[in-house]
Design a protein around this motif. Structure first.
Motif, PDB file in Angstrom:
ATOM      1  N   TRP A  20      13.134 -17.811  27.632  1.00  0.00           N
ATOM      2  CA  TRP A  20      12.713 -17.211  26.302  1.00  0.00           C
ATOM      3  C   TRP A  20      11.303 -17.534  26.200  1.00  0.00           C
ATOM      4  O   TRP A  20      10.675 -18.121  26.858  1.00  0.00           O
ATOM      5  N   THR A  21      10.496 -16.247  25.466  1.00  0.00           N
ATOM      6  CA  THR A  21       9.244 -16.363  25.545  1.00  0.00           C
ATOM      7  C   THR A  21       8.715 -16.107  23.944  1.00  0.00           C
ATOM      8  O   THR A  21       9.550 -15.544  23.224  1.00  0.00           O
ATOM      9  N   CYS A  22       7.373 -16.425  23.466  1.00  0.00           N
ATOM     10  CA  CYS A  22       6.958 -16.444  22.251  1.00  0.00           C
ATOM     11  C   CYS A  22       5.491 -16.156  22.372  1.00  0.00           C
ATOM     12  O   CYS A  22       4.967 -16.589  23.467  1.00  0.00           O
ATOM     13  N   THR A 224       6.719 -23.684  21.677  1.00  0.00           N
ATOM     14  CA  THR A 224       5.578 -22.331  21.326  1.00  0.00           C
ATOM     15  C   THR A 224       4.488 -22.610  22.600  1.00  0.00           C
ATOM     16  O   THR A 224       4.118 -21.589  23.017  1.00  0.00           O
ATOM     17  N   ARG A 227       6.649 -21.876  25.808  1.00  0.00           N
ATOM     18  CA  ARG A 227       7.164 -20.776  25.969  1.00  0.00           C
ATOM     19  C   ARG A 227       6.087 -19.504  26.093  1.00  0.00           C
ATOM     20  O   ARG A 227       6.458 -18.411  26.087  1.00  0.00           O
ATOM     21  N   VAL A 282      13.116 -21.557  17.001  1.00  0.00           N
ATOM     22  CA  VAL A 282      12.037 -21.696  17.968  1.00  0.00           C
ATOM     23  C   VAL A 282      12.705 -23.092  18.794  1.00  0.00           C
ATOM     24  O   VAL A 282      13.032 -22.679  20.079  1.00  0.00           O
TER      25      VAL A 282
END
Length: 366
Positions: A20-22, A224, A227, A282
């Protein structure tokens, strides 16, 4: 996302988390902190004995026992959020900063208010150490004791702030309709992780980062940050909570935010019954695992860190207690696999407070 099979301790794992990325936190947060009087990166201390004990390559402890003159990391979030909030107010106007706290956040808000010439009102629930309350009062804040839990203190602070047009609620947890200031607080914590990146520049990125979780805001900042990097460099992220207040783990298991009834714990700053609404999605998507530990685990970890020369209160020592629970004992092989931890892994433990922040006396015997 599927919870792992329960083993010999409270445990949850999400095998998809590292995919997962953000978006990362804004870079100007670090510039702001660097301009504050007394700013310096906190130490990242390597402990070879812990690496041998845990069967990993290296163990580092991020020591937050002295951050901007306070014995915990909370000043990073409070200073940035108050700076952003006041920038939207008329210049020179005095405001009333209101918050609820288990100790460290309230003192950080009170210190920032004093330095900027504003008032601070801090609501404190049952179970907060008297020395922590005295430290908040010493910053010039007015303290209101709340008979009840941390969640009740937050409710009282929110009601008080809403009734005063000159007040600003500076709370480090979010709920629907109150998310902007908690988001700034989480952004403020990003400086801690930027420092770790710089301090490990000659070693390489960590393979596992262990973070104490109360309402989940610091864990949100960790997710945060890590990722926000390409997935190939993303470490595993492990959240640690008291077994008596494991709201993050309970929510992950349920697949939705759930509240838990909190008990009494020496990990006062983690004694939270509800996960932040801002942190929840998140953590749900980007947190690799969560584990719960006992007060005895935390006390033993604090004693050991003190022997290694690291001042750590029970909340800060929860990271060591949690990584021990995850990587050793019955069922450890499966948990190590879930975290992709091997004998060459670099582990970073966040010790979020010093012993002075929460001055419990630990029995000297194991």
């Amino acid at each position: 996302m599927t919870p792992s099979r329960r083993v010999s301790l409270p445990w949850f794992a999400n095998p998809a988390a590292r995919l997962w990325t953000c978006a990362p936190a804004p870079a100007d947060v670090q510039v702001f902190h660097a301009g504050l009087a007394g700013y310096a990166p906190t130490p990242l201390t390597e402990l070879h004995a812990l690496a041998a004990e845990l069967g990993v390559g290296r163990v580092y402890v991020k020591d937050e026992s002295s951050r901007l003159g306070l014995p915990a990391f909370k000043a990073l979030g409070a200073s940035w959020a108050i700076h952003r909030a006041l920038s939207r107010r008329p210049a020179g106007a005095r405001v009333r900063l209101v918050t609820a706290t288990d100790g460290n956040h309230g003192r950080a808000v009170a210190r920032t208010a004093r330095l900027l010439g504003h008032r601070a009102d801090v609501f404190v629930p049952d179970g907060v150490h008297e020395a922590a309350i005295d430290a908040i009062i010493a910053e010039g804040a007015r303290v209101s004791r709340v008979r009840g839990t941390y969640d009740e203190a937050v409710r009282r602070a929110a009601e008080t702030s809403a009734a005063d047009p000159g007040a600003v609620l500076v709370q480090d947890t979010a709920w629907p309709g109150y998310e902007q200031i908690p988001a700034w607080i989480v952004e403020g914590y990003s400086t801690l992780f930027a420092e770790i990146d710089a301090q490990l520049s000659g070693v390489g990125p960590p393979g596992l980062v262990v973070v104490p979780a109360g309402v989940g805001s610091l864990a949100q900042a960790a997710v945060t940050h890590y990722r926000g990097h390409p997935p190939a460099t993303a470490p595993a992220l492990l959240a640690v909570e008291p077994g008596t207040a494991a709201c993050v783990q309970a929510s992950l298991v349920a697949g939705r935010p759930v509240g838990v009834a909190t008990g009494v714990t020496i990990m006062a700053g983690l004694n939270c019954g509800s996960v932040s609404s801002l942190a929840w999605p998140v953590l749900r998507d980007g947190l690799d695992a969560a584990v719960a530990v006992t007060d005895a685990d935390s006390a033993a970890a604090a004693r050991d860190l003190a022997a290694f020369g690291v001042s750590s209160g029970p909340c800060g020592a929860a990271s060591l207690a949690g990584v021990r629970a995850a990587l050793t004992g019955d069922g450890a092989t499966g948990r190590r696999t879930a975290l992709a931890v091997g004998r060459h892994t670099t582990v970073v433990l966040l010790s979020t407070e010093g012993a002075a922040a929460n001055p419990y006396t630990f029995d000297a015997t194991p």
